[in-house]
Design an enzyme around this catalytic site. Structure first.
Site, PDB file in Angstrom:
ATOM      1  N   LEU A 177       0.841  -1.194   0.000  1.00 47.57           N
ATOM      2  CA  LEU A 177       0.000   0.000   0.000  1.00 47.57           C
ATOM      3  C   LEU A 177       0.880   1.250   0.000  1.00 47.57           C
ATOM      4  CD1 LEU A 177      -2.787  -0.918   2.590  1.00 47.57           C
ATOM      5  CD2 LEU A 177      -2.721  -1.376   0.138  1.00 47.57           C
ATOM      6  N   SER A 223       5.551   4.545   1.390  1.00 48.31           N
ATOM      7  CA  SER A 223       5.042   3.217   1.676  1.00 48.31           C
ATOM      8  C   SER A 223       4.209   3.255   2.948  1.00 48.31           C
ATOM      9  CB  SER A 223       6.192   2.225   1.849  1.00 48.31           C
ATOM     10  OG  SER A 223       5.716   0.984   2.340  1.00 48.31           O
ATOM     11  N   HIS A 224       3.048   2.598   2.916  1.00 47.46           N
ATOM     12  CA  HIS A 224       2.187   2.568   4.098  1.00 47.46           C
ATOM     13  C   HIS A 224       2.834   1.779   5.227  1.00 47.46           C
ATOM     14  CE1 HIS A 224      -1.428   3.467   6.131  1.00 47.46           C
ATOM     15  NE2 HIS A 224      -2.228   3.447   5.098  1.00 47.46           N
ATOM     16  N   ALA A 225       3.878   0.999   4.898  1.00 53.34           N
ATOM     17  CA  ALA A 225       4.594   0.275   5.952  1.00 53.34           C
ATOM     18  C   ALA A 225       5.306   1.232   6.903  1.00 53.34           C
ATOM     19  CB  ALA A 225       5.611  -0.683   5.330  1.00 53.34           C
TER      20      ALA A 225
END
Length: 492
Positions: free
Chosen positions: A50, A163-165
């Site tokens: 994501l 990055s959604h991380a």
């Protein structure tokens, strides 16, 4: 699939494999940082594919050198933004490394003729192209794309792709705001609205008050059980939203997304709020329901269901207190994690949207208020967060990730509302005109995001590019719905 558009050249960033095995000892030694590393949280592992994409419009052409210097002493010093994601046979972890800004600041080679012909479309096409481009996993997982040409709303723009991380959306947007300064006082962080008052009041002092408190706890427990059961039923596929014009096709998470947005008057929203005795969030949910209804009945000829379609949105909620921009600014100044609680710690709420045509536009806000009030009397978000953690611990990230994907697939759209500064701000000496964040990589054809900034509330749509060729008409529906609701509220 052509992800670049007919008139744009993709940014010059090669696409490596999704995960690289990196000699962490060499990278850390080169950076001069401590060799201590931090494991990825289970939620961060789930959000691997994501991406958050935030377009920031600026009031002047971009002066690159002050921006570079500002990034060096803020974002680059954040522990997560100066770390790479590594997996060397064990659990994935974050490892600090040296940040080369030239790897992260991207100046795309765009078609000058396309920009001259329609700069708004050129900006929109370029941002859309980012939705299907992979990110280089051998570097910290963020990029800043510089689009130094005027559009109808701004003199230039920058686009953050993250990055959604790295963290949940609220934390990441708060971090970006911590990189800005007040336009009125460039030495001060931007002023944010005060947090809402804590729910509840003083301890019961009478027998009647104790009975009311007991009744409240019983209702809270009942609502929580009902919501969790519904959540599990959606996760298992026992129930799911009906297919409508908003439903994505199989594999929609891999298709190109288009990001469109429009600024609406926050004063108009507050006018409705005050007239109807509700909250800003109630108004936004009502406007969203009205706009989706207008679009739905224009696209479908099924007038038999004018009062019978209910769609669900998946609302991601931060379950721990979000660090304020003061704390985030201090984290970047010190280049240490300190005691700021960072990362993806979120639960989910299933928020219904009623698709109907009402003679009185105020009805949308009244129904939205009932739905939101009902959700406030539930601990759904904490239980869904706990369920996600337990499933991940027992069954692994692949299983919990598959369940998360199914949750999104069985609902119609993600929905969120984020609060921004109450005053004009500057981004490294550039006054900010608008902020338009969104997300991509999940299996939804439509994602709706509201973002406030100064006296504006901006609706941001991320849509399947092929499925919504009329996405600007859907934006018009939001503006027209707010106008109709405001006019009706003015007559009450």
């Amino acid at each position: 699939m052509d992800v670049h558009g007919a008139s744009l050249v993709a940014p010059p960033s090669p696409a490596p494999p999704p995960m690289l095995s990196i000699d962490t000892s060499r990278r850390v030694a080169a950076s001069g940082e401590s060799a201590a590393d931090e494991p990825l949280s289970p939620i961060s592992q789930m959000f691997n594919d994501l991406y958050i994409i935030a377009v920031v419009g600026l009031a002047a052409p971009i002066n690159v050198e002050p921006a570079r210097a500002g990034l060096e002493v803020t974002l680059v010093r954040h522990p997560r933004f100066s770390s790479i994601r590594v997996k060397d046979g064990g659990e994935p972890r974050w490892v600090r490394t040296t940040v080369n800004l030239d790897d992260h600041i991207i100046f795309p080679d765009l078609d000058a003729a396309a920009i001259a012909a329609d700069p708004d479309k050129a900006l929109e096409d370029y941002v859309s192209s980012l939705s299907t481009l992979p990110m280089d996993q051998s570097r910290p997982l963020w990029e800043l794309h510089v689009l130094d040409f005027p559009t109808s709303e701004a003199a230039s723009a920058v686009v953050f792709r993250l990055s959604h991380a790295l963290g949940d959306g609220v934390s990441l947007i708060s971090l970006l705001l911590a990189c800005t300064r007040s336009a009125a006082d460039p030495t001060a962080l931007p002023a944010m609205p005060p947090p809402p008052p804590a729910y509840g009041g003083a301890s019961p002092a009478t027998l009647a008050a104790w009975w009311w408190a007991l009744l409240y706890c019983v209702v809270l427990a009942w609502h929580t059980v009902v919501d969790v059961v519904r959540f599990v039923a959606l996760a298992m596929g026992i129930v799911r939203d009906p297919r409508t014009v908003f439903t994505g096709v199989k594999g929609v998470e891999f298709r190109r997304k288009r990001f469109v947005s429009r600024g609406l008057s926050l004063d108009d929203v507050k006018h409705v709020k005050n007239a109807l005795g509700c909250t800003v969030n109630d108004v936004l949910v009502g406007v969203t329901s009205a706009a989706l209804s207008r679009y739905y009945f224009r696209k479908s000829d099924d007038h038999a269901t004018r009062k019978g379609v209910c769609l669900r949105s998946l609302l991601m909620v931060n379950v721990r207190s979000t660090p304020g921009i003061q704390e985030l600014a201090h984290m970047m100044e010190s280049s240490k994690q300190n005691d700021v609680n960072w990362g993806n710690k979120i639960g989910q709420i299933i928020l219904p949207f009623h698709i109907a045509m009402y003679d009185d536009p105020i009805e949308y806000v009244k129904i939205a208020k009932k739905i939101v009030n009902r959700k406030k009397h539930s601990l759904e978000v904490f239980f869904t967060h706990g369920i996600g953690k337990r499933v991940t611990k027992l069954l692994g990230v692949k299983v919990s990730g598959a369940i998360f994907q199914r949750m999104i697939t069985n609902t119609t759209m993600p929905f969120s509302n984020m609060v921004g500064p109450v005053e004009q701000v500057e981004f490294y000496g550039h006054q900010v005109v608008y902020i338009a964040p969104s997300v991509c990589g999940h299996p939804s054809a439509l994602t709706i995001q509201w973002q406030s900034y100064a006296n504006t509330i901006r609706v941001v749509l991320a849509v399947d590019d092929a499925q919504f060729p009329d996405c600007h008409q859907l934006l018009d529906d939001f503006g027209e719905s707010l106008k109709l609701i405001k006019d009706a509220a003015s007559m009450t």
